[in-house]
Each structure stands twice: as structure tokens, then as C-alpha cells.
Scaffold this motif. Structure first.
Motif, PDB file in Angstrom:
ATOM      1  N   TRP A  34      11.827  22.059 -25.885  1.00 32.14           N
ATOM      2  CA  TRP A  34      12.843  23.104 -26.004  1.00 32.14           C
ATOM      3  C   TRP A  34      12.302  24.259 -26.846  1.00 32.14           C
ATOM      4  O   TRP A  34      12.471  25.430 -26.478  1.00 32.14           O
ATOM      5  N   GLN A  35      11.661  23.939 -27.948  1.00 32.50           N
ATOM      6  CA  GLN A  35      11.141  25.000 -28.814  1.00 32.50           C
ATOM      7  C   GLN A  35      10.045  25.793 -28.093  1.00 32.50           C
ATOM      8  O   GLN A  35       9.962  27.009 -28.229  1.00 32.50           O
ATOM      9  N   ALA A  36       9.224  25.109 -27.329  1.00 29.40           N
ATOM     10  CA  ALA A  36       8.182  25.807 -26.559  1.00 29.40           C
ATOM     11  C   ALA A  36       8.807  26.791 -25.575  1.00 29.40           C
ATOM     12  O   ALA A  36       8.285  27.898 -25.382  1.00 29.40           O
ATOM     13  N   VAL A  37       9.931  26.423 -24.966  1.00 26.12           N
ATOM     14  CA  VAL A  37      10.624  27.338 -24.052  1.00 26.12           C
ATOM     15  C   VAL A  37      11.178  28.524 -24.834  1.00 26.12           C
ATOM     16  O   VAL A  37      11.046  29.677 -24.409  1.00 26.12           O
ATOM     17  N   LEU A  38      11.791  28.266 -25.977  1.00 29.16           N
ATOM     18  CA  LEU A  38      12.310  29.366 -26.800  1.00 29.16           C
ATOM     19  C   LEU A  38      11.185  30.298 -27.235  1.00 29.16           C
ATOM     20  O   LEU A  38      11.351  31.532 -27.222  1.00 29.16           O
ATOM     21  N   ASP A  39      10.038  29.730 -27.595  1.00 29.32           N
ATOM     22  CA  ASP A  39       8.881  30.547 -27.980  1.00 29.32           C
ATOM     23  C   ASP A  39       8.363  31.353 -26.798  1.00 29.32           C
ATOM     24  O   ASP A  39       7.958  32.510 -26.954  1.00 29.32           O
ATOM     25  N   LEU A  40       8.366  30.757 -25.610  1.00 28.98           N
ATOM     26  CA  LEU A  40       7.939  31.458 -24.398  1.00 28.98           C
ATOM     27  C   LEU A  40       8.842  32.658 -24.133  1.00 28.98           C
ATOM     28  O   LEU A  40       8.367  33.764 -23.864  1.00 28.98           O
TER      29      LEU A  40
END
Length: 161
Positions: A34-40
Motif C-alpha cells: 500500500w505504501q509503495a502505491v502511495l509513493d508511486l
């Protein structure tokens, strides 16, 4: 070359049989995914809105959003990869990145290409499939990002549609 050709897949983007808001998901995810998606989303500079009630707030870290009380309202993150195409991320659970796309926005080759690019970006970032199911029909994906093929592919039998 486009991942999908509109004339070949337009039946999968018809809001009547598919539902206007099909479910897009990354199964077997984690808070880190989830955090990787938010960072993306932030890194790509895509327009985004994170409302809580009537107030727009900065997007919090995934662990904060996903650790809300069980009876709390499910937060949403609205993302626009382009002005005409949006996605609504819903933080239902840490183990599945979950969002809706609006099929009414995804008509024609140009918008299909934007959507495929969006799925591809998420899939590449996570190294996982990104699957689209008919609205409310989880577990029966019709298209998805295939990690090995590094592209969005048809997963449904188009002959029966």
C-alpha cells in the motif's frame, strides 16, 4: 504498441454487464505494498485527493490509514493519472490493494491506454498482478497486468461475453 486494442476488448468496458465501477485489486498485498502505491502516486505527480469527511487532508502513510478502528469510515484516495481518468482507492484491508475504475471514463483506445499504463505502473512497482473484476464479482478477473509478460492482458474468455 498498445497492451489491449479497444475493438478487441470494448465488451469488457461496457458498464451494463460489467458494472460502472469494476473492482481492481492486487491480492496478497501488505501495508508495505500500500505504501509503495502511495509513493508511486506521489512520485508520478498524479492529482490526488484524500478526504476525511468534508475535509481534504494530505495523504497519510499507509500504516496510519490501515490501522483505523474497525467501525471507522473507510477512507478513500482519489487519483487522476490524467484529467479524464480516475481511480478510487479504498483502504478496506492491508492484504489487498483495492480500487475502482469508472468504465464511463474508459471508453476508446486513448483512455484504455491510460488505464493500462496505470495498471502497468502499479504492477511493476509491486512486482505483482493487478486484476480487474466485474463490479462486485471478486475472483473472476477479466483483464490484468501480467508480471511475466510485463503488460496488461485479457484474462476472460471473450467468446462468452
Amino acid at each position: 504498441m498498445a497492451d489491449l486494442l479497444w475493438d478487441d476488448v470494448k465488451c469488457l468496458f461496457d458498464p451494463d454487464p460489467m458494472g460502472a465501477l469494476p473492482d481492481v485489486r492486487v491480492p496478497d498485498a501488505s501495508v508495505e505494498d500500500w505504501q509503495a502505491v502511495l509513493d508511486l502516486v506521489a512520485g508520478k505527480g498524479w492529482k490526488r485527493q484524500y478526504p476525511e469527511g468534508e475535509t481534504l487532508l494530505p495523504v497519510p502513510r499507509a500504516e496510519v490509514v490501515l490501522s483505523r478502528l474497525p467501525d471507522a469510515e473507510c477512507p478513500e484516495l482519489r487519483v487522476w493519472p490524467t484529467a479524464d481518468v480516475s481511480a478510487i482507492f479504498r483502504f478496506h484491508a492491508a492484504d489487498e490493494v483495492d480500487f475502482d475504475a469508472d468504465l464511463r471514463e474508459l471508453q476508446g483506445q486513448e483512455r484504455l491506454d491510460v488505464f493500462c499504463d496505470f495498471l502497468r505502473e502499479i504492477g511493476r512497482r509491486l512486482g505483482r498482478p493487478v486484476l480487474m473484476d466485474p463490479e462486485g464479482d471478486g475472483g473472476h478477473p477479466v483483464i490484468g497486468f501480467d508480471v511475466e509478460a510485463d503488460r496488461v492482458v485479457v484474462l476472460a474468455d471473450l467468446q462468452v461475453r
